[in-house]
Design a protein around this motif. Structure first.
Motif, PDB file in Angstrom:
ATOM      1  N   ILE A  69       2.365  34.814  28.188  1.00 23.19           N
ATOM      2  CA  ILE A  69       2.633  34.686  26.750  1.00 23.19           C
ATOM      3  C   ILE A  69       2.687  36.081  26.105  1.00 23.19           C
ATOM      4  CG2 ILE A  69       1.798  33.712  24.559  1.00 23.19           C
ATOM      5  CD1 ILE A  69       2.618  31.497  26.475  1.00 23.19           C
ATOM      6  N   LEU A  70       1.720  36.939  26.468  1.00 24.38           N
ATOM      7  CA  LEU A  70       1.716  38.307  25.933  1.00 24.38           C
ATOM      8  C   LEU A  70       1.837  39.292  27.101  1.00 24.38           C
ATOM      9  CD1 LEU A  70      -1.261  37.880  23.407  1.00 24.38           C
ATOM     10  CD2 LEU A  70       1.185  37.734  22.882  1.00 24.38           C
ATOM     11  N   ARG A  71       2.760  40.218  26.984  1.00 22.21           N
ATOM     12  CA  ARG A  71       3.006  41.156  28.106  1.00 22.21           C
ATOM     13  C   ARG A  71       2.862  42.593  27.641  1.00 22.21           C
ATOM     14  NH1 ARG A  71       8.042  38.423  30.954  1.00 22.21           N
ATOM     15  NH2 ARG A  71       8.217  36.536  29.742  1.00 22.21           N
ATOM     16  N   GLY A  72       1.640  43.016  27.404  1.00 25.29           N
ATOM     17  CA  GLY A  72       1.411  44.420  27.054  1.00 25.29           C
ATOM     18  C   GLY A  72       1.557  44.673  25.564  1.00 25.29           C
ATOM     19  N   ILE A  73       0.609  44.118  24.804  1.00 23.35           N
ATOM     20  CA  ILE A  73       0.653  44.255  23.347  1.00 23.35           C
ATOM     21  C   ILE A  73      -0.377  45.293  22.908  1.00 23.35           C
ATOM     22  CG2 ILE A  73       0.255  43.056  21.137  1.00 23.35           C
ATOM     23  CD1 ILE A  73       2.754  42.078  22.608  1.00 23.35           C
ATOM     24  N   SER A  74       0.088  46.316  22.190  1.00 26.55           N
ATOM     25  CA  SER A  74      -0.817  47.342  21.655  1.00 26.55           C
ATOM     26  C   SER A  74      -0.530  47.551  20.179  1.00 26.55           C
ATOM     27  CB  SER A  74      -0.615  48.675  22.365  1.00 26.55           C
ATOM     28  OG  SER A  74      -0.841  48.549  23.738  1.00 26.55           O
ATOM     29  N   PHE A  75      -1.547  47.445  19.379  1.00 25.08           N
ATOM     30  CA  PHE A  75      -1.426  47.824  17.972  1.00 25.08           C
ATOM     31  C   PHE A  75      -2.823  48.013  17.389  1.00 25.08           C
ATOM     32  CE2 PHE A  75      -1.620  43.189  17.879  1.00 25.08           C
ATOM     33  CZ  PHE A  75      -2.473  42.919  16.822  1.00 25.08           C
ATOM     34  N   THR A  76      -2.861  48.695  16.243  1.00 27.87           N
ATOM     35  CA  THR A  76      -4.144  48.940  15.583  1.00 27.87           C
ATOM     36  C   THR A  76      -4.056  48.432  14.148  1.00 27.87           C
ATOM     37  OG1 THR A  76      -4.488  50.915  16.908  1.00 27.87           O
ATOM     38  CG2 THR A  76      -5.772  50.768  14.883  1.00 27.87           C
ATOM     39  N   VAL A  77      -5.101  47.759  13.713  1.00 23.45           N
ATOM     40  CA  VAL A  77      -5.203  47.453  12.289  1.00 23.45           C
ATOM     41  C   VAL A  77      -6.240  48.428  11.739  1.00 23.45           C
ATOM     42  CG1 VAL A  77      -5.365  45.653  10.541  1.00 23.45           C
ATOM     43  CG2 VAL A  77      -5.003  45.002  12.929  1.00 23.45           C
ATOM     44  N   PRO A  78      -5.816  49.482  11.023  1.00 24.11           N
ATOM     45  CA  PRO A  78      -6.777  50.460  10.520  1.00 24.11           C
ATOM     46  C   PRO A  78      -7.727  49.810   9.501  1.00 24.11           C
ATOM     47  CG  PRO A  78      -4.500  51.265  10.341  1.00 24.11           C
ATOM     48  CD  PRO A  78      -4.428  49.814  10.648  1.00 24.11           C
ATOM     49  N   ALA A  79      -8.854  50.463   9.276  1.00 29.42           N
ATOM     50  CA  ALA A  79      -9.869  49.919   8.364  1.00 29.42           C
ATOM     51  C   ALA A  79      -9.247  49.575   7.016  1.00 29.42           C
ATOM     52  CB  ALA A  79     -10.978  50.937   8.187  1.00 29.42           C
ATOM     53  N   GLY A  80      -9.441  48.354   6.581  1.00 33.02           N
ATOM     54  CA  GLY A  80      -9.018  47.944   5.242  1.00 33.02           C
ATOM     55  C   GLY A  80      -7.524  47.737   5.073  1.00 33.02           C
ATOM     56  N   ARG A  81      -6.762  47.870   6.166  1.00 33.13           N
ATOM     57  CA  ARG A  81      -5.305  47.724   6.079  1.00 33.13           C
ATOM     58  C   ARG A  81      -4.863  46.332   6.529  1.00 33.13           C
ATOM     59  NH1 ARG A  81      -2.632  52.529   5.181  1.00 33.13           N
ATOM     60  NH2 ARG A  81      -4.135  53.871   4.131  1.00 33.13           N
ATOM     61  N   THR A  82      -3.573  46.050   6.300  1.00 35.53           N
ATOM     62  CA  THR A  82      -3.012  44.751   6.677  1.00 35.53           C
ATOM     63  C   THR A  82      -1.876  44.921   7.672  1.00 35.53           C
ATOM     64  OG1 THR A  82      -3.587  43.761   4.559  1.00 35.53           O
ATOM     65  CG2 THR A  82      -1.794  42.710   5.775  1.00 35.53           C
ATOM     66  N   VAL A  83      -1.988  44.213   8.784  1.00 32.91           N
ATOM     67  CA  VAL A  83      -0.894  44.161   9.751  1.00 32.91           C
ATOM     68  C   VAL A  83      -0.414  42.716   9.820  1.00 32.91           C
ATOM     69  CG1 VAL A  83      -0.317  44.321  12.218  1.00 32.91           C
ATOM     70  CG2 VAL A  83      -1.569  46.177  11.108  1.00 32.91           C
ATOM     71  N   ASP A 256       1.032  46.855   5.631  1.00 34.34           N
ATOM     72  CA  ASP A 256       1.108  48.259   6.032  1.00 34.34           C
ATOM     73  C   ASP A 256       1.954  48.416   7.284  1.00 34.34           C
ATOM     74  OD1 ASP A 256      -0.780  49.552   4.096  1.00 34.34           O
ATOM     75  OD2 ASP A 256      -2.073  47.976   4.893  1.00 34.34           O
ATOM     76  N   GLU A 257       1.879  47.413   8.160  1.00 33.40           N
ATOM     77  CA  GLU A 257       2.765  47.419   9.332  1.00 33.40           C
ATOM     78  C   GLU A 257       3.138  45.978   9.668  1.00 33.40           C
ATOM     79  OE1 GLU A 257       3.345  49.659  13.547  1.00 33.40           O
ATOM     80  OE2 GLU A 257       1.383  48.759  13.292  1.00 33.40           O
ATOM     81  N   ILE A 258       4.395  45.789  10.062  1.00 32.59           N
ATOM     82  CA  ILE A 258       4.867  44.481  10.501  1.00 32.59           C
ATOM     83  C   ILE A 258       5.189  44.602  11.982  1.00 32.59           C
ATOM     84  CG2 ILE A 258       6.677  42.728  10.252  1.00 32.59           C
ATOM     85  CD1 ILE A 258       7.066  43.836   7.355  1.00 32.59           C
ATOM     86  N   ILE A 259       4.669  43.647  12.751  1.00 28.61           N
ATOM     87  CA  ILE A 259       4.935  43.659  14.186  1.00 28.61           C
ATOM     88  C   ILE A 259       5.788  42.448  14.520  1.00 28.61           C
ATOM     89  CG2 ILE A 259       3.811  43.374  16.439  1.00 28.61           C
ATOM     90  CD1 ILE A 259       1.805  45.338  15.488  1.00 28.61           C
ATOM     91  N   VAL A 260       6.939  42.699  15.124  1.00 25.72           N
ATOM     92  CA  VAL A 260       7.828  41.591  15.481  1.00 25.72           C
ATOM     93  C   VAL A 260       7.614  41.269  16.957  1.00 25.72           C
ATOM     94  CG1 VAL A 260      10.205  40.752  15.507  1.00 25.72           C
ATOM     95  CG2 VAL A 260       9.522  42.482  13.823  1.00 25.72           C
ATOM     96  N   ARG A 269       8.611  47.332  15.195  1.00 27.36           N
ATOM     97  CA  ARG A 269       7.419  47.501  14.341  1.00 27.36           C
ATOM     98  C   ARG A 269       7.714  48.509  13.243  1.00 27.36           C
ATOM     99  NH1 ARG A 269       3.208  49.034  18.709  1.00 27.36           N
ATOM    100  NH2 ARG A 269       1.784  48.852  16.981  1.00 27.36           N
ATOM    101  N   GLY A 270       7.106  48.301  12.088  1.00 24.13           N
ATOM    102  CA  GLY A 270       7.310  49.235  10.980  1.00 24.13           C
ATOM    103  C   GLY A 270       7.051  48.534   9.655  1.00 24.13           C
ATOM    104  N   THR A 271       7.332  49.241   8.574  1.00 24.02           N
ATOM    105  CA  THR A 271       7.180  48.599   7.266  1.00 24.02           C
ATOM    106  C   THR A 271       8.419  47.744   6.996  1.00 24.02           C
ATOM    107  OG1 THR A 271       8.302  50.404   6.162  1.00 24.02           O
ATOM    108  CG2 THR A 271       5.893  50.575   6.325  1.00 24.02           C
ATOM    109  N   HIS A 272       8.316  46.920   5.974  1.00 23.68           N
ATOM    110  CA  HIS A 272       9.428  46.037   5.615  1.00 23.68           C
ATOM    111  C   HIS A 272      10.726  46.827   5.418  1.00 23.68           C
ATOM    112  CE1 HIS A 272      11.566  42.819   3.565  1.00 23.68           C
ATOM    113  NE2 HIS A 272      11.768  43.628   2.545  1.00 23.68           N
TER     114      HIS A 272
END
Ligand code: ATP
Length: 306
Positions: A69-83, A256-260, A269-272
């Motif tokens: 289902i997931l094949r190598g997913i990396s991302f960070t949600v920084p403190a107080g931010r929205t992903v 703050d970041e959108i992950i497709v 990935r990126g902002t809108h």
């Protein structure tokens, strides 16, 4: 007859208790995704939250080995931010939230909160740090006040009201015949999907967790309700580390970041605005949703004129 009615009464009592237990949303989530293989490791320490940074590091996951289902997913949600996570149905969006709650464990890679691998901390402490606003909220058969207070029993009356105000459900409650003491749920007042979601938001505000998971409703709400709920969600997520599982793109514009996600990988990935400019998968999804919304609005206008 007496002999028969006693056990029946008793069964009724048990039935009600089970139903009550089942009706709790968090428990429901836990029951649905309970995995007996996942237990605290010996000597596991409680999660220590400092900033509430959430990180997925090269996470691979499959419910059954033959279907990754997931094949190598990396991302960070920084403190107080929205992903925000978007992607086609079945892409694995909700799976990410189940892994964060540790209902399942990645087969490879890891998930950390403030640098601590969640596989090595006490589960209770992990789940206490995360608030969840689920897709469909099921209410207790009790008063609306009880349903909100469930977020934190020891909350004061003033805190209860403040949470309701932030969730934009205060005026609705004030107009009810018995205010906060009005019974809701199956045997009480039936609330609409949007009202139930606002109760869930108020409950989460009262719980005050440093990390939030918002699993957006797939069901269409009218655009006024949607805007009100969006406002309430914006308030609850302000200053908290937030992961939004998004089904409608209109709610991710401010992330703050959108992950497709697509076929288990991060396609974009990126902002809108950056993603729109890129003119890829996200831009195509956005245009399709906009066209569908425009068609719905046109249909409504035509119906209104008839
Ligand atoms: P949607 O937008 O439709 O909610 P999603 O992107 O959130 O979809 P997930 O719920 O994460 O998708 O599911 C990803 C895939 O994993 C789906 O194909 C689903 O059928 C499968 N899946 C989900 N839960 C299980 C499970 N418990 N056992 C086996 N497969 C599962």
């Amino acid at each position: 007859l007496v002999q028969l009615s006693m056990p029946l009464n008793f069964m009724g009592m048990i039935y009600r208790e089970i139903k009550q237990a089942l009706i709790d949303i968090d428990d429901m989530f836990k029951i649905l995704h309970r995995n007996p293989e996942i237990a605290d490791r010996p000597g596991a320490a409680p999660l220590a939250i400092t900033e509430a940074v959430v990180r997925f590091e090269d996470v691979h996951f499959a419910y059954v080995p033959e279907r990754p289902i997931l094949r190598g997913i990396s991302f960070t949600v920084p403190a107080g931010r929205t992903v925000a996570i978007v992607g086609p149905s079945g892409a694995g969006k909700s799976t990410l939230s189940r892994l964060l709650f540790r209902f399942y464990e990645p087969q490879a890679g890891r998930i950390t909160v403030d640098g601590q691998d969640i596989a090595g901390v006490q589960q209770e402490s992990l789940r206490a740090a995360i608030g969840m606003v689920p897709q469909d909220t099921v209410l207790f058969n009790d008063t609306i006040g009880y349903n909100i207070r469930y977020g934190r029993w020891e909350a004061s009356e003033a805190e209860l009201r403040e949470a309701a105000t932030l969730a934009q459900i205060d005026r609705f409650i004030a107009a009810l015949p018995e205010g906060y003491d009005t019974p809701v749920g199956e045997r009480g007042l039936k609330l609409s999907g949007g009202e139930k979601q606002r109760v869930a938001i108020a409950r989460t505000i009262l719980k005050g967790p440093p990390i939030l998971v918002l699993d957006e409703a797939t069901s269409a709400l009218d655009s006024f309700t949607e805007r009100e709920i969006q406002d309430a969600l914006d308030r609850v997520s302000r200053g908290r580390t937030t992961l939004v599982i998004a089904h409608r793109l209109s709610t991710v514009v401010g992330a703050d970041e959108i992950i497709v996600l697509d076929q288990g990988r991060i396609a974009e990935r990126g902002t809108h605005l950056a993603l729109l400019a890129q003119g890829g998968v996200y831009a195509a999804m956005w245009n399709r949703q906009r066209e569908a919304e425009a068609a719905r609005e046109a249909l409504k206008r035509a119906e209104a004129q008839e």
